[in-house]
Design an enzyme around this catalytic site. Structure first.
Site, PDB file in Angstrom:
ATOM      1  N   GLU A 123       2.309  -3.746 -19.793  1.00  0.00           N
ATOM      2  CA  GLU A 123       1.085  -2.975 -19.640  1.00  0.00           C
ATOM      3  C   GLU A 123       1.367  -1.656 -18.929  1.00  0.00           C
ATOM      4  O   GLU A 123       2.101  -1.611 -17.945  1.00  0.00           O
ATOM      5  CB  GLU A 123       0.072  -3.761 -18.801  1.00  0.00           C
ATOM      6  CG  GLU A 123      -1.212  -2.967 -18.551  1.00  0.00           C
ATOM      7  CD  GLU A 123      -2.155  -3.646 -17.559  1.00  0.00           C
ATOM      8  OE1 GLU A 123      -1.818  -4.730 -17.056  1.00  0.00           O
ATOM      9  OE2 GLU A 123      -3.225  -3.064 -17.292  1.00  0.00           O
ATOM     10  N   ASP A 137       6.438  -1.312  -0.680  1.00  0.00           N
ATOM     11  CA  ASP A 137       5.844   0.005  -0.470  1.00  0.00           C
ATOM     12  C   ASP A 137       5.816   0.236   1.031  1.00  0.00           C
ATOM     13  O   ASP A 137       5.195  -0.515   1.761  1.00  0.00           O
ATOM     14  CB  ASP A 137       4.426  -0.033  -1.049  1.00  0.00           C
ATOM     15  CG  ASP A 137       3.632   1.225  -0.760  1.00  0.00           C
ATOM     16  OD1 ASP A 137       2.575   1.378  -1.402  1.00  0.00           O
ATOM     17  OD2 ASP A 137       4.032   2.039   0.078  1.00  0.00           O
ATOM     18  N   ASP A 178       4.960   2.953   3.980  1.00  0.00           N
ATOM     19  CA  ASP A 178       4.300   4.216   4.314  1.00  0.00           C
ATOM     20  C   ASP A 178       4.739   4.697   5.684  1.00  0.00           C
ATOM     21  O   ASP A 178       4.790   3.902   6.625  1.00  0.00           O
ATOM     22  CB  ASP A 178       2.789   3.996   4.370  1.00  0.00           C
ATOM     23  CG  ASP A 178       2.150   4.208   3.025  1.00  0.00           C
ATOM     24  OD1 ASP A 178       0.955   3.917   2.896  1.00  0.00           O
ATOM     25  OD2 ASP A 178       2.858   4.649   2.095  1.00  0.00           O
TER      26      ASP A 178
END
Lengths: 453, 384
Positions: free
Chosen positions: B70, B138, B140
């Site tokens: 997808e 992830d 940050d």
């Protein structure tokens, strides 16, 4: 397994008798008596239900270990010690038949059998554990001496970080892909290297249990297919009725032989209803007083309960007549309702029809419009339940606990909590039968009454 | 990337210098997207990567594989198109060029082509469900706001970016040495952090539980702004923590971070660190020393280093070996193999002025992919 009706039973000892914890891989090649088929299964069911209750009550692992040991000892011993293993295996396979038939049943059985396996494994000796590891088809290998030496420093660091004793020279470690032991990885309880976790002997249970669960889950699906396609029809006169009854069975005393017949008289009923009836019966009783009528389901549930409580047949007839005649008249009562009361007290009672209903049976009933039977914890709306509990004298704190149990569908536990709140006393065994509620309550209150008198 | 970094770094590309006549307007212009997707976007490389060897060129490949992946496009007017799928490189390329999404998200590989998902029931044997998904982290820079004083929010500078480097080193080493993964991509996320893509076949097939276990393996900081921020390890450490400390963290902390962030220089700052130590006797002893110190003039040794040594000595003397391992990553986001996946590698169409300059100068010459988009050396497409 061959099921026979003979009195004698011929048995073979299965191969994996070294470790007393079987693998349940295949149905054993044994002849089993029809009576044993049912009795063994019920004994095992007691163990599983005991585990289920304990888990729902949030018992800690140490408590669970002891509980499992006690439950197993109390229920799974065979008069002939050598037959213990057979009973274990047979009962497991019978229950597979019973619990393979719906998604919910399978889920429950899988959870309980897995928990049972976990604690039995933990209770076993190191030797037994090691033998079992060999039998299981686990993607793990015991590490060699050299590998151990190379990893020793790291293994020691891990042990120290959890205040565990350092691994000795002959300690056994298993090398396993880290994916197989997520809980150990998450807690940094193992040394991992290049994708393999080094699992200590005492941590191995996690591997074994995962594998057991996975095997049993697949087996249940297959069993269900076989059941639906062949067994159920083939065995419709013999095993099928037993299997179908087992999943609904209540396993405590059936209160059909009340010792204290005649101790309860009509005039005591109102007071007893307030002090010692469980909510389901109290509701029925109150409705009967209010409407002077109950539909069939209610008459059976309350009527048999009263019989179990010790109400004599003559008193029962008088009681029901006094109420019903206010609605339908004395004549109609004699014609249409009296017979069933006499039947309930009849000497030729069939086994299941005339014993007071257990919680399980009551919970699974389906009251319709105009009915008041069933289990209020299940069948009442939260609002109505709160009101009813308030009338029973349940305080707000306890009420929240009860409602919480209801939301999680633990109806019997909710009733147990109600009992505890109303009597200010604990009920460790939990409520399984309305008559048990009554007799437990009576035991607590009776000495007080005597003192007061 | 800040202005400084783009001028100091990325020197690998040959530049003649901005031509005089070109005036590039500030801000974003949708036309740039067209050019970007037309000339710069690595369609072929993305296709090759996402095929994981199933690109139809050899007999053993799964021809349906790429088509079951997808993609999601965010269009100009914030319209979000999910369940985009393509059966070939050219289909992918044409769709991107035609739609010019301002953001492209890569989702999981499903059991069947997402375009055909409505034909499949939600239960039973024939399901539409995700079957593969890269393992993604992830990080940050804002997760480090309580240990950096030079910047805050989305700002980054050369003093605090090293916090990110350190986290990358710790995690990358663990992923390779401990978990045995090989195909790992670290990429700048475009704003204030980095993404880590683990692409091994084993990683793509991890269950939710296993992914959670890996994240928990890394987690040392159990708290948030509202809870008690105590980080303590009473006693010996797991080999992973020991290695992280000795090989990466200790040096970085003592030789760089302490000084560049002046962690002990003011009361407000050292209180933050003291609040992480559970032993009251230790903290009050140190507090006493440091409040005094403020008045007397110090030796030439840096006050931060000096106080750090004092802290270590006090801890060790107190027989409580607390290794002060500062929070590695407070927020590690895992990509779940569920339908609600997190956005991952996003190619931002918002180009900065600097990149535009390069583009114009390049004039058709394709820049080396590695530097432009920050792919690390470990970028590899011949996987599993």
């Amino acid at each position: 397994m061959e099921i026979v009706r003979s009195q004698r039973s011929r048995t073979n000892t299965p191969n994996d008798s070294v470790s007393t914890l079987p693998l349940y891989r295949y149905a054993p090649q044994l002849e089993v008596r029809l009576e044993d088929f049912e009795v063994f299964a019920m004994d095992r069911l007691r163990v599983l239900k005991g585990i289920s209750d304990a888990l729902a009550r949030g018992k800690r692992p140490e408590e669970m270990e002891n509980l499992v040991r006690d439950l197993w000892k109390a229920n799974m011993r065979h008069p002939e010690a050598s037959e213990d293993v057979n009973k274990d295996i047979i009962s497991h396979f019978v229950l597979r038949l019973v619990y393979c038939r719906t998604e919910d049943l399978r889920k429950w059985f899988l959870s309980m059998e897995t928990a049972l396996y976990r604690y039995r494994f933990l209770l076993g000796s190191s030797e037994a554990k090691r033998a079992l590891m060999e039998e299981f088809d686990l993607p793990c290998k015991a590490i060699s001496r050299t590998e151990f030496e190379n990893a020793k420093e790291k293994l020691e660091q891990v042990a120290r970080s959890f205040d565990q004793p350092l691994p000795t020279a002959d300690a056994i470690f298993y090398k396993v892909p880290f994916e197989e032991v997520p809980e150990l990885v998450a807690g940094r309880r193992v040394y991992i290297h290049k994708g393999h976790a080094y699992v200590a002997m005492h941590q191995v249970v996690s591997l074994v249990v995962t594998q057991f669960r996975s095997n049993l889950s697949k087996a249940l699906i297959l069993t269900n297919r076989k059941w639906t396609s062949t067994i159920r029809e083939q065995e419709r006169d013999r095993l099928t009725p037993i299997v179908e009854a087992l999943s609904m069975s209540y396993l405590g005393p059936d209160y059909s032989q009340t010792k204290e017949f005649g101790e309860i008289s009509i005039k005591d009923l109102d007071q007893l209803a307030r002090s010692s009836f469980p909510l389901c019966m109290r509701h029925l009783f109150d409705k009967l007083r209010e409407d002077h009528h109950l539909k069939h389901g209610g008459r059976m549930q309350l009527g048999l309960f009263l019989k179990g409580v010790g109400l004599r047949m003559e008193d029962a007839l008088a009681f029901w007549k006094a109420e019903f005649s206010q609605k339908v008249g004395a004549e109609r009562f004699d014609k249409e309702y009296a017979y069933s009361i006499r039947h309930n007290y009849g000497k030729e009672g069939k086994r299941t029809d005339y014993t007071p209903y257990s919680c399980q049976k009551i919970i699974s009933s389906t009251p319709g419009v105009g009915d008041h039977h069933g289990c209020p914890y299940r069948h009442f709306s939260e609002e109505n339940l709160r009101a009813a509990l308030g009338r029973m004298g349940v305080g707000s704190r306890a009420m929240e606990d009860v409602v919480d149990k209801v939301r999680n569908r633990h109806y019997q536990l909710a009733c147990t909590l109600t009992f505890e709140a109303v009597h200010s006393s604990s009920c460790d065994a939990g409520i399984n039968h309305p008559n048990q509620y009554f007799s437990d309550s009576h035991k607590i209150l009776q000495p007080k009454n005597n003192n007061a008198a | 990337m800040t202005k400084e970094e783009s001028k100091n770094g990325s020197d690998d590309m040959l530049i003649d210098g901005p031509k005089q006549g070109n005036v590039i307007p500030d801000g974003f212009n949708p036309n740039y997207l067209k050019v970007y997707y037309g000339r710069l976007f690595p369609h072929a490389d993305i296709f090759k990567w996402m095929s994981y060897g199933n690109d139809g060129r050899h007999p053993a490949c799964d021809k349906s594989y790429f088509g079951r992946r997808e993609f999601s496009f965010t269009l100009d007017n914030d319209i979000y198109l999910r369940f985009q799928s393509f059966n070939s490189e050219s289909e992918l390329e044409n769709s991107i060029k035609e739609k010019c999404p301002s953001k492209i998200d890569i989702g999981p590989v499903y059991s069947v082509d997402p375009a055909k998902r409505h034909a499949y029931a939600q239960g039973g044997d024939n399901v539409f469900a995700p079957v593969e998904r890269e393992l993604i982290f992830d990080i940050d820079i804002t997760d480090y706001d309580d240990v950096r004083y030079c910047c805050s929010g989305a700002d980054v500078c050369l003093e605090c970016w090293p916090l990110m480097t350190v986290a990358i080193k710790v995690i990358d080493t663990a992923l390779r040495d401990d978990f045995g993964f090989d195909h790992i991509l670290w990429v700048y996320s475009g704003r204030r952090g980095v993404h880590c893509w683990v692409c091994d076949g084993k990683a793509r097939r991890l269950t939710n539980e296993q992914r959670g276990a890996i994240a928990d393996y890394f987690r040392v900081y159990k708290g948030n702004e509202n809870s008690n921020k105590k980080v303590s390890f009473p006693g010996p450490l797991h080999p992973f923590l020991v290695r992280s400390y000795t090989e990466v963290l200790r040096e970085f902390f003592e030789e760089k971070l302490l000084l560049s962030q002046n962690l002990f220089s003011t009361e407000e700052r050292y209180e933050k660190i003291l609040s992480m130590i559970p032993d009251e006797s230790v903290t009050s002893e140190l507090r006493g020393k440091w409040q005094e110190n403020r008045r007397s003039s110090n030796s030439k040794e840096d006050i931060n280093f000096f106080r750090w040594e004092q802290l270590k000595n006090t801890l060790q003397s107190g027989k409580q070996k607390v290794v002060f391992v500062f929070p590695l990553t407070q927020k590690i986001v895992k990509s779940w193999i569920q339908l609600q996946y997190q956005p991952c590698l996003s190619f931002y169409g918002n180009l900065t002025r600097e990149i535009l300059e390069w583009m114009l100068i390049m004039n058709g010459r394709k820049p080396h992919l590695g530097n432009q988009l920050g792919f690390s050396d470990h970028h590899s497409c011949s996987l599993c």
